[in-house]
Design an enzyme around this catalytic site. Structure first.
Site, PDB file in Angstrom:
ATOM      1  N   LYS A  44      86.873  43.625 122.227  1.00 52.80           N
ATOM      2  CA  LYS A  44      86.119  44.857 122.061  1.00 52.80           C
ATOM      3  C   LYS A  44      87.050  46.148 121.475  1.00 52.80           C
ATOM      4  CE  LYS A  44      82.505  43.186 123.723  1.00 52.80           C
ATOM      5  NZ  LYS A  44      82.499  41.621 124.072  1.00 52.80           N
TER       6      LYS A  44
HETATM    7  C1  LIG Z   1      81.954  40.524 123.485  1.00 51.62           C
HETATM    8  C2  LIG Z   1      82.636  39.277 123.386  1.00 51.62           C
HETATM    9  C3  LIG Z   1      82.145  38.286 122.644  1.00 51.62           C
HETATM   10  C4  LIG Z   1      80.894  38.456 121.867  1.00 51.62           C
HETATM   11  O1  LIG Z   1      81.122  39.035 120.612  1.00 51.62           O
HETATM   12  P1  LIG Z   1      79.596  39.464 119.912  1.00 51.62           P
HETATM   13  O2  LIG Z   1      80.299  40.430 118.842  1.00 51.62           O
HETATM   14  O3  LIG Z   1      78.783  40.171 120.944  1.00 51.62           O
HETATM   15  O4  LIG Z   1      78.975  38.182 119.403  1.00 51.62           O
HETATM   16  C5  LIG Z   1      82.685  37.071 122.739  1.00 51.62           C
HETATM   17  N1  LIG Z   1      84.006  36.902 123.273  1.00 51.62           N
HETATM   18  C6  LIG Z   1      84.321  37.702 124.130  1.00 51.62           C
HETATM   19  C7  LIG Z   1      85.614  37.723 124.900  1.00 51.62           C
HETATM   20  C8  LIG Z   1      83.842  39.188 124.271  1.00 51.62           C
HETATM   21  O5  LIG Z   1      84.155  40.161 125.158  1.00 51.62           O
END
Ligand SMILES: *Cc1c(COP(=O)(O)O)cnc(C)c1O
Length: 500
Positions: free
Chosen positions: A116
């Site tokens: 993120k």
């Molecule tokens: C948010 C997240 C995901 C999923 O990603 P999306 O873009 O929502 O599909 C996968 N792994 C981690 C560690 C995340 O924080």
């Protein structure tokens, strides 16, 4: 003021609302509830061999300038410089690690050690620049409900950014101890973290109600504030994610792992469908990607969708060891649905209305044909744990639970397809963020150890330094201890903004 040469954005659900990139970033969601999409996906303007000589920041500029055409060169470069700096613990920003024949693209070297950070470290700067460009005088107030990862990444991104304030609501007792500690120790005068006496859904509904409160909007405006969202449906989060797929390809080329133009596959552990959609946009820009392997945990709505053409969220919600993928409505899938419907907003709207009313929809045969490049599968909890253990035992490389879901699905894809393309696996979190699940997968004996003991043990067995993000919270002071009832959320927001 709309320049005719600008790439414009429109809603996935109607044809009426056309805005610039900066306006789309400010608004987050279109007025009709749809998502903003570019009227056409732009092409890369540089060759692959030129890209192979670029740094992460240079790559970010050549990719993002194609999408954010109403930003000047100076504005965009300024945003990029502020985002991808020493907050990341490596100058590479997103290093590639080869293990067992796959290339792990490590997207967790930012402030909160989850992917993120890749977008949330730049979003605050894109937002404040957008506000300036559109003569917004109010301070931007980011309001977020979180089940753990997004809250901390948004806090870290917005902390001390002039012209912004950020308020995060989390379910008290409903996040992991490390996640809670990360949030309540957040520094920065403009940050505010509140535990609510309720679950994540109640936090989320509370935030949505505040966004929809017209009376409050007026009061806010009078006090010099307006709300915005750091949610993953914001185009300002999607565009920065396209960058690292281009960067990964260019790195493979620079390292002579592939030849120019050779097609690669990408495997993405998926929740809200934002990360994998960014890879799809990268291909549409001209990047040689063949297959998109969409990996789910036991909440396998997307696997069922890719195999049957029916999206159906009517099922039990399963709590797994990859909580950031525990999700039954993948919001960003709407952008793909719109595209495979032939950019048909009325068809898309019909399907989304069906999702809202019945919890499911079915795509047409023509739309299914457009999904040939996607492969979906899922990993059980047992398969995920086993993979972490075997990869560690065979290579010494320790990966987190989300990335392990992707690795399991990659193996299933290879067995099913016999496809030998070079493959990039998106590694979305540091194993230090999910230490307990990771260590338990490696050996049951770790079960009795405390959280920070486990951190030190992981550092030893994985031969990796404990990340700053974890060291920071080990002895950090709690700076946020507000807890409120669900029906007090509005009052808490006003108190923080000094409006009561
Ligand atoms: C948010 C997240 C995901 C999923 O990603 P999306 O873009 O929502 O599909 C996968 N792994 C981690 C560690 C995340 O924080």
């Amino acid at each position: 003021m709309v320049n005719v040469l600008d790439l414009l954005y429109k809603s996935t659900r109607s044809e009426d609302e056309v805005v610039t990139a900066s306006q789309a970033i400010l608004k987050g969601l279109a007025s009709d509830g749809g998502l903003f999409v570019p009227t056409a996906i732009p092409k890369l303007n540089v060759s692959l061999s030129e890209l192979s000589k670029m740094s992460y920041k240079e790559t970010a500029y050549v990719v993002m300038k194609e999408f954010l055409t109403d930003f000047t060169e100076e504005e965009l470069k300024n945003c990029i410089d502020k985002a991808y700096d020493e907050k990341f613990d490596t100058e590479e920003i997103a290093p590639l690690v080869k293990a067992e024949g796959a290339y792990y693209l490590e997207l967790f070297h930012g402030a909160t050690i989850a992917f993120k950070d890749m977008a949330l470290s730049i979003l605050p700067h894109l937002l404040t620049t957008s506000a300036k460009k559109n003569n917004v005088k109010n301070d931007i107030v980011i309001l977020t409900a979180t089940s753990g990862d997004t809250g901390k990444a948004a806090l870290a991104g917005f902390a001390s950014v002039p012209g912004t304030k950020i308020i995060v609501f989390y379910p008290k007792g409903g996040v992991s101890p490390i996640q809670e500690k990360q949030m309540v120790t957040q520094k920065g005068d403009n940050t505010f973290v509140v535990g609510i006496k309720g679950n994540f859904d109640q936090a989320q509904s509370g935030v949505k109600a505040i966004f929809g409160d017209k009376e409050l909007e007026k009061e806010m405006n009078a006090a010099g504030f307006q709300f915005s969202s750091a949610n993953s449906i914001n185009i300002g989060r999607l565009v920065p994610q396209v960058v690292y797929y281009v960067y990964a390809y260019a790195k493979l080329l620079a390292n002579e792992e592939i030849t120019e133009g050779e097609k690669i596959n990408v495997v993405v552990p998926t929740g809200n469908f934002g990360n994998i959609l960014a890879a799809y946009y990268a291909k549409n820009m001209g990047l040689p990607i063949d297959k998109f392997v969409c990996a789910s945990n036991e909440n396998k709505v997307l696997y069922d969708f890719f195999t049957t053409g029916t999206y159906d969220k009517n099922r039990d919600f399963i709590l797994t060891t990859s909580p950031s993928m525990d999700i039954l409505i993948s919001s960003n899938l709407e952008r793909l649905i719109y595209k495979i419907a032939g950019n048909d907003s009325s068809k898309n709207k019909e399907l989304m209305t069906s999702l809202n009313t019945t919890g499911s929809y079915e795509i047409t045969d023509d739309m299914k044909k457009e999904l040939v490049d996607f492969y979906g599968n899922y990993a059980s909890e047992e398969e995920t744990a086993k993979l972490i253990k075997s990869l560690y035992e065979e290579t010494g490389y320790v990966i987190d639970t989300h990335t392990a879901v992707a690795a399991v699905v990659y193996n299933k894809y290879k067995a099913d397809s016999k496809d030998e393309n070079k493959t990039v696996i998106a590694s979305t979190a540091s194993p230090f963020k999910f230490t307990r699940s990771v260590m338990n997968a490696i050996d049951e004996k770790y079960d009795s150890m405390g959280d920070f003991e486990l951190v030190d043990e992981l550092s030893k067995i994985g031969n990796v330094k404990v990340p700053n993000a974890i060291e920071e919270i080990r002895n950090a002071n709690v700076l946020h201890d507000t807890v409120c009832e669900v029906d007090e959320m509005t009052k808490v927001v006003k108190d923080f903004l000094g409006m009561n």
